[in-house]
Design a protein around this motif. Sequence first.
Motif, mmCIF file in Angstrom:
data_model
loop_
_atom_site.group_PDB
_atom_site.id
_atom_site.type_symbol
_atom_site.label_atom_id
_atom_site.label_comp_id
_atom_site.label_asym_id
_atom_site.label_seq_id
_atom_site.Cartn_x
_atom_site.Cartn_y
_atom_site.Cartn_z
ATOM 1 N N ALA A 19 0.802 -1.219 0.000
ATOM 2 C CA ALA A 19 0.000 0.000 0.000
ATOM 3 C C ALA A 19 0.838 1.274 0.000
ATOM 4 N N VAL A 20 1.808 1.362 0.915
ATOM 5 C CA VAL A 20 2.490 2.653 1.052
ATOM 6 C C VAL A 20 3.387 2.944 -0.153
ATOM 7 N N ASP A 42 8.953 -8.119 -4.085
ATOM 8 C CA ASP A 42 7.859 -8.420 -3.158
ATOM 9 C C ASP A 42 7.792 -9.934 -3.051
ATOM 10 N N THR A 43 7.522 -10.418 -1.835
ATOM 11 C CA THR A 43 7.463 -11.870 -1.647
ATOM 12 C C THR A 43 6.178 -12.472 -2.216
ATOM 13 N N LEU A 47 1.338 -10.173 -6.698
ATOM 14 C CA LEU A 47 1.424 -8.709 -6.570
ATOM 15 C C LEU A 47 2.641 -8.180 -7.342
ATOM 16 N N PRO A 81 6.709 -5.345 5.815
ATOM 17 C CA PRO A 81 6.314 -5.396 7.221
ATOM 18 C C PRO A 81 7.519 -5.195 8.141
ATOM 19 N N ASN A 82 7.255 -4.662 9.324
ATOM 20 C CA ASN A 82 8.324 -4.161 10.200
ATOM 21 C C ASN A 82 9.400 -5.203 10.534
ATOM 22 N N HIS A 85 12.469 -5.333 8.045
ATOM 23 C CA HIS A 85 13.282 -4.163 7.679
ATOM 24 C C HIS A 85 14.778 -4.390 7.932
ATOM 25 N N GLU A 102 10.891 2.525 5.835
ATOM 26 C CA GLU A 102 9.633 2.897 6.485
ATOM 27 C C GLU A 102 9.762 2.818 8.005
ATOM 28 N N LYS A 103 8.895 3.559 8.653
ATOM 29 C CA LYS A 103 8.812 3.512 10.110
ATOM 30 C C LYS A 103 7.865 2.408 10.509
ATOM 31 N N ALA A 129 11.165 7.158 6.991
ATOM 32 C CA ALA A 129 9.999 7.725 6.299
ATOM 33 C C ALA A 129 8.974 8.282 7.302
ATOM 34 N N THR A 131 6.637 10.549 7.443
ATOM 35 C CA THR A 131 5.900 11.280 6.416
ATOM 36 C C THR A 131 5.356 12.636 6.856
ATOM 37 N N TRP A 171 -0.558 -8.516 9.088
ATOM 38 C CA TRP A 171 0.696 -8.601 9.860
ATOM 39 C C TRP A 171 0.761 -7.550 10.966
ATOM 40 N N ARG A 172 0.051 -6.437 10.774
ATOM 41 C CA ARG A 172 0.119 -5.329 11.744
ATOM 42 C C ARG A 172 -0.410 -5.681 13.125
HETATM 43 N N1 NAD Z 1 5.231 6.496 6.460
HETATM 44 C C1 NAD Z 1 3.944 6.243 6.466
HETATM 45 O O1 NAD Z 1 3.126 7.160 6.560
HETATM 46 C C2 NAD Z 1 3.480 4.826 6.338
HETATM 47 C C3 NAD Z 1 2.172 4.540 5.884
HETATM 48 C C4 NAD Z 1 1.815 3.186 5.741
HETATM 49 C C5 NAD Z 1 2.727 2.190 6.031
HETATM 50 N N2 NAD Z 1 3.965 2.506 6.489
HETATM 51 C C6 NAD Z 1 4.975 1.465 6.780
HETATM 52 O O2 NAD Z 1 5.339 0.863 5.544
HETATM 53 C C7 NAD Z 1 5.600 -0.524 5.704
HETATM 54 C C8 NAD Z 1 4.683 -1.318 4.777
HETATM 55 O O3 NAD Z 1 3.338 -0.991 5.071
HETATM 56 P P1 NAD Z 1 2.174 -1.217 3.998
HETATM 57 O O4 NAD Z 1 0.976 -0.550 4.556
HETATM 58 O O5 NAD Z 1 2.627 -0.843 2.641
HETATM 59 O O6 NAD Z 1 2.014 -2.795 4.121
HETATM 60 P P2 NAD Z 1 1.409 -3.803 3.041
HETATM 61 O O7 NAD Z 1 1.083 -5.038 3.810
HETATM 62 O O8 NAD Z 1 0.365 -3.142 2.217
HETATM 63 O O9 NAD Z 1 2.662 -4.085 2.074
HETATM 64 C C9 NAD Z 1 3.798 -4.800 2.462
HETATM 65 C C10 NAD Z 1 4.275 -5.587 1.248
HETATM 66 O O10 NAD Z 1 5.516 -6.223 1.583
HETATM 67 C C11 NAD Z 1 5.492 -7.545 1.038
HETATM 68 N N3 NAD Z 1 6.441 -8.326 1.828
HETATM 69 C C12 NAD Z 1 6.254 -8.953 3.009
HETATM 70 N N4 NAD Z 1 7.423 -9.461 3.461
HETATM 71 C C13 NAD Z 1 8.358 -9.122 2.539
HETATM 72 C C14 NAD Z 1 9.760 -9.335 2.437
HETATM 73 N N5 NAD Z 1 10.459 -9.970 3.398
HETATM 74 N N6 NAD Z 1 10.392 -8.873 1.354
HETATM 75 C C15 NAD Z 1 9.727 -8.212 0.369
HETATM 76 N N7 NAD Z 1 8.392 -7.975 0.411
HETATM 77 C C16 NAD Z 1 7.734 -8.416 1.498
HETATM 78 C C17 NAD Z 1 4.059 -7.988 1.137
HETATM 79 O O11 NAD Z 1 3.766 -9.016 0.194
HETATM 80 C C18 NAD Z 1 3.316 -6.681 0.820
HETATM 81 O O12 NAD Z 1 3.048 -6.549 -0.549
HETATM 82 C C19 NAD Z 1 5.395 -0.800 7.197
HETATM 83 O O13 NAD Z 1 6.626 -0.691 7.868
HETATM 84 C C20 NAD Z 1 4.473 0.326 7.642
HETATM 85 O O14 NAD Z 1 4.616 0.651 9.018
HETATM 86 C C21 NAD Z 1 4.350 3.806 6.634
#
Ligand code: NAD
Length: 373
Positions: A19-20, A42-43, A47, A81-82, A85, A102-103, A129, A131, A171-172
């Motif tokens: 998503a982000v 992406d794993t 997607l 996911p966190n 990282h 990302e945070k 990040a 934001t 995962w969150r």
């Molecule tokens: N800065 C912001 O405002 C903000 C906003 C949303 C999310 N985030 C952070 O961004 C990160 C992702 O959040 P999101 O909402 O995009 O999550 P999400 O679940 O939508 O996307 C995560 C993606 O990572 C993939 N993935 C999982 N494990 C993986 C790995 N080991 N290697 C590669 N890809 C992998 C998943 O298949 C998924 O497509 C988190 O750390 C979240 O806290 C930050």
Amino acid sequence: MAGATGDKPVRVGIIGAGAVSDYHHVPGIRLDPRATLTAVADTDPALLEKRKGEWGVSIASTDPLEIATHPEVDAVIIATPNFSHKPIALAAAAAGKHIMCEKPLGLNATEVQTMYEAARDAKVVHMTAFTYRFAPSMRYLRHLMKTGALGTPRHFRSQRFLDWPETSWGWRQYKDKAGAGDLYDMTIHRLDFALDLLGPIQRVCGSVARFAPRVTTPDGKPCEPSNVDDWSCLIGEFANGATGVWEGTTLAKGYNRDGFGHEWAEINGSEGSAVYRLHEPNCLLLGKTGSDLAGIDVPDEFLKAAGSPRDPRQGKPATVFRYDLIWEFISAIVEGRPAVPSFYDGLNAQIIADAVLESHEKRMWIDTPLAAV
Ligand SMILES: NC(=O)c1ccc[n+]([C@@H]2O[C@H](COP(=O)([O-])OP(=O)(O)OC[C@H]3O[C@@H](n4cnc5c(N)ncnc54)[C@H](O)[C@@H]3O)[C@@H](O)[C@H]2O)c1
């Protein structure tokens, strides 16, 4: 170290195509003529295939480390996911890639300390990040604060109230994948605001709670219950003598506001008060003794990052400032300077967030010194 240079655009690899990345980072790269999106990992193979087409990227892998170390990548954005990282950031740093992560940077401050030291020692640009630092009214509030327009700061106040469904967060909602819930997802940004605006926080007293079990996915399937917080709060004492109070929840019914929720971050100084609100990011509330808070337009120079070609009047104001993260990351690479906010800033916010969990567990105040540089 992977370079950026001359006339060649910085080649960016996105790791985590969820998503982000789609909402913030890809539009940010598209706006920046100094950057090009070269690779994606992406794993989730389905997607990955979809994003390859949508984003027009030729190098793609289900192995994040392949992209983190790829010879045709200069800089990576870690948006997975966190829990994942840290290994990705360590591999990228070892390969000399610049990193925006990302945070929260990791599952706890110990992990983040390792990430910070690795990036620092590899001499790559590293960025967290955070934001909302880039929201126009937050930039302007910072300017007013730092130039003394509010007088001596006395109180910092942050509220982040979201009205989210009580279904699964994926995962969150699991401690081993996310580290914590609302605290790491939402409140951590506001800890960063406070550190940036007012400087070090000496000690905090915090509490967390979980109300929603989240045992059903949005499409109605059963899942394991959540074991992270969906409400977090703290009070804190700054080294400069100011006090702070923060509250965040995802369960504030009636606070939808077009999906952006309620966000309020405020400083009360000896000469005046100023308030940033996410849902009206181009307007700051200001007040002086004896008057009521009133909105003023954020001056043009604070509506976007300096030098960015982005038209700040285009798009939803509460969305488009997020694209400026990439502008800052690429600017730091091109100009050969540290990015702001860095992994060091991410570490200091994480130290406070961890202290909130410790305070809750021990029912006591916790000292929160800044990390060693
Ligand atoms: N800065 C912001 O405002 C903000 C906003 C949303 C999310 N985030 C952070 O961004 C990160 C992702 O959040 P999101 O909402 O995009 O999550 P999400 O679940 O939508 O996307 C995560 C993606 O990572 C993939 N993935 C999982 N494990 C993986 C790995 N080991 N290697 C590669 N890809 C992998 C998943 O298949 C998924 O497509 C988190 O750390 C979240 O806290 C930050």
